[in-house]
Design an enzyme around this catalytic site. Structure first.
Site, PDB file in Angstrom:
ATOM      1  N   HIS A  72     -10.768  40.388 -11.853  1.00 23.35           N
ATOM      2  CA  HIS A  72     -10.150  41.444 -11.043  1.00 23.35           C
ATOM      3  C   HIS A  72      -8.746  41.720 -11.571  1.00 23.35           C
ATOM      4  CE1 HIS A  72     -12.690  41.455  -7.113  1.00 23.35           C
ATOM      5  NE2 HIS A  72     -13.442  41.371  -8.188  1.00 23.35           N
ATOM      6  N   TYR A 200      -6.587  43.322   1.468  1.00 27.48           N
ATOM      7  CA  TYR A 200      -5.842  42.578   2.488  1.00 27.48           C
ATOM      8  C   TYR A 200      -5.256  43.627   3.425  1.00 27.48           C
ATOM      9  CZ  TYR A 200      -5.896  38.446  -0.604  1.00 27.48           C
ATOM     10  OH  TYR A 200      -6.263  37.378  -1.381  1.00 27.48           O
ATOM     11  N   PRO A 292      -4.891  30.349   3.943  1.00 28.39           N
ATOM     12  CA  PRO A 292      -5.748  30.920   2.890  1.00 28.39           C
ATOM     13  C   PRO A 292      -5.278  32.248   2.305  1.00 28.39           C
ATOM     14  CG  PRO A 292      -6.780  31.152   5.047  1.00 28.39           C
ATOM     15  CD  PRO A 292      -5.568  30.319   5.256  1.00 28.39           C
ATOM     16  N   LYS A 296      -4.573  30.175  -2.505  1.00 25.21           N
ATOM     17  CA  LYS A 296      -3.870  29.222  -3.370  1.00 25.21           C
ATOM     18  C   LYS A 296      -4.367  27.775  -3.259  1.00 25.21           C
ATOM     19  CE  LYS A 296      -1.394  31.984  -5.589  1.00 25.21           C
ATOM     20  NZ  LYS A 296      -2.274  32.406  -6.671  1.00 25.21           N
ATOM     21  N   TYR A 384       0.452  35.878  -7.338  1.00 24.10           N
ATOM     22  CA  TYR A 384      -0.977  35.967  -7.037  1.00 24.10           C
ATOM     23  C   TYR A 384      -1.818  35.489  -8.224  1.00 24.10           C
ATOM     24  CZ  TYR A 384      -5.173  37.487  -4.632  1.00 24.10           C
ATOM     25  OH  TYR A 384      -6.399  37.496  -4.000  1.00 24.10           O
TER      26      TYR A 384
HETATM   27  C1  PHB Z   1     -12.436  34.390  -0.057  1.00 19.86           C
HETATM   28  O1  PHB Z   1     -13.119  35.110  -0.804  1.00 19.86           O
HETATM   29  O2  PHB Z   1     -12.965  33.556   0.672  1.00 19.86           O
HETATM   30  C2  PHB Z   1     -10.962  34.582  -0.039  1.00 19.86           C
HETATM   31  C3  PHB Z   1     -10.374  35.441  -0.955  1.00 19.86           C
HETATM   32  C4  PHB Z   1      -9.008  35.605  -0.957  1.00 19.86           C
HETATM   33  C5  PHB Z   1      -8.225  34.949  -0.031  1.00 19.86           C
HETATM   34  C6  PHB Z   1      -8.813  34.070   0.869  1.00 19.86           C
HETATM   35  C7  PHB Z   1     -10.178  33.880   0.869  1.00 19.86           C
HETATM   36  O3  PHB Z   1      -6.900  35.157  -0.022  1.00 19.86           O
END
Ligand code: PHB
Ligand code: APR
Length: 389
Positions: A72, A200, A292, A296, A384
């Site tokens: 990505h 997000y 989450p 990280k 990130y």
């Molecule tokens: C996930 O795909 O479970 C996931 C992806 C990004 C995040 C947290 C969880 O920041």
């Protein structure tokens, strides 16, 4: 029984460390409390930094990751009806790899089995002895039979609820913690992801995240109350709520379907210092937890593994203790940066129960600044995709 490095915990940290050491001819024994199937039933974030991908390559475990993972080059941030993109590739030159943590763990198990390296499942009552001496050992039992494992070093890779951290005396250990006043309700569904990149979303109704495992398996989360139970949420209620929290054009193209997993995770920031006591080294969730947001957890475990692996290699290959002596300091320096990023990103994207009107304006202003300022975007993108080891 005797080995060079005794590894407590067969999660991703323990398995990755074990595989890297094995490739250098350093002997390990992994002790895992649960069964392999149990470990592989845990669903966790699936965004890998390049540093972790490189470690998986060095461990000889990256074939499937490269074949089935998705690179990505950016991610989407939504604020109400608005959405903007952080272009990782343009800002840092690096992508992230979307590949489930469960699959990482599966690949590492397969490699360990192929290598014929020792692993004991269903171990009980693991106890650490003499970590501050030159002759440490572990005692434990399997099916009621007592066992003893002598070793040069102990890697405590047994997660947040393990025994390793507790083995460091309280007068040596200092713990730092923040509990967030909400949780994440997550579902997995056999539906195509709503977008080819992660979204997000900060919405007046709370945070939402649109993620994925592959082109036909999606992972979605919504911020929920800590008192909620997964069974309180029907699939329909989840989809309705998710649609209200993401921009309307995304909601319109969201494909819904039955959930195949539904769970609630609390959010916590936690760090213990130091990460080494004598011949015991903490690695991964045993030493630190991040919320989450930004994925990280596994990546921070990977940087610990990197420092510990290199320290142990220096010890066995060159007779140098420099790497192991500086392990805690080096690992913690990076851990705290990941803690800061996860805390900042969580603070930016969630609705807090005690947020004042002023706090809300600050959050909106920070998002507006990020949406329009390349320097701010670069700082976000660098964190990130992963800060250098
Ligand atoms: C996930 O795909 O479970 C996931 C992806 C990004 C995040 C947290 C969880 O920041
Ligand atoms: N004895 C043996 N094994 C134990 C013990 C014990 N006393 N206590 C815990 N374990 C095992 C757990 O069953 C688990 O399989 O240790 C393992 C720890 O694995 P994780 O909790 O997954 O921790 P870690 O390997 O450090 O992985 C890092 O990244 O995204 C994050 O939290 C996420 O799992 C993730 C992590």
């Amino acid at each position: 029984m005797k080995t060079q490095v005794a590894i407590i915990g067969g999660g991703p940290s323990g398995l990755l460390l074990g595989q890297l050491l094995h490739r250098r001819g350093i002997e390990t024994v992994v002790l895992e409390r649960k069964t392999k199937d149990y470990v592989l039933s845990r669903i966790r974030a699936g965004v890998l930094e390049q540093g972790l991908v490189a470690l998986m390559e060095e461990a000889g475990c990256a074939t499937r990751l490269h074949a089935e993972g998705y690179a990505h080059d950016g991610t989407l941030l939504a604020c109400g009806d608005q959405m903007f993109r952080i272009d990782f590739k343009a800002l840092t030159g690096k992508p992230v790899m979307v590949y489930g943590q469960t699959e990482v763990t599966r690949d590492l198990y397969e490699a360990r089995e192929k290598a014929g390296a020792a692993i004991d499942f269903n171990v009980e009552d693991v106890a650490i002895h003499g970590a501050d001496t030159d002759a440490p050992y572990l005692t434990y039992s399997v099916d009621g039979a007592p066992k003893r494992l002598d070793c040069d070093f102990i890697a405590g890779c047994d997660g947040f609820h393990g025994v390793s951290r507790q083995a460091i005396p309280l007068e040596v250990r200092r713990e730092y913690e923040k509990i967030y006043p909400f949780g994440w309700l997550g579902i997995l569904s056999k539906t195509p992801p709503v977008n080819h990149e992660l979204i997000y979303a900060n919405s007046p109704r709370g945070f939402a995240l649109c993620s994925m495992r592959n082109h036909s398996l999606s992972r979605y989360y919504i911020q929920c109350s800590l008192s909620d139970k997964p069974e309180d949420w029907t699939d329909d209620a989840f989809w309705q709520e998710l649609k209200r929290r993401i921009p309307p054009d995304q909601a319109a193209q969201l494909v819904t379907g039955p959930s195949i997993e539904k769970s609630i995770a609390p959010l916590r920031s936690f760090v213990t210092e130091p990460m080494r006591w004598g011949r015991l080294f903490l690695c991964g969730d045993a030493a630190h937890i991040v919320p989450p947001t930004g994925a990280k957890g596994l990546n921070t475990a990977a940087s610990d593994v990197h420092y510990l692996y290199n320290g142990l290699r220096d010890y066995y290959e060159k007779g140098s203790v420099m790497g192991i002596d500086t392990y805690s300091e080096k690992a913690l320096a990076r851990v705290w940066k990941a803690e800061r990023f996860s805390w900042w990103f969580s603070s930016l994207m969630h609705r807090y129960p005690d947020q004042s009107a002023f706090d809300l304006k600050m959050q909106a202003a920070e998002l507006a600044f990020l949406a329009s300022n390349t320097s701010a975007q670069k700082a976000m993108a660098e964190n990130y995709v992963g800060l250098p080891y």
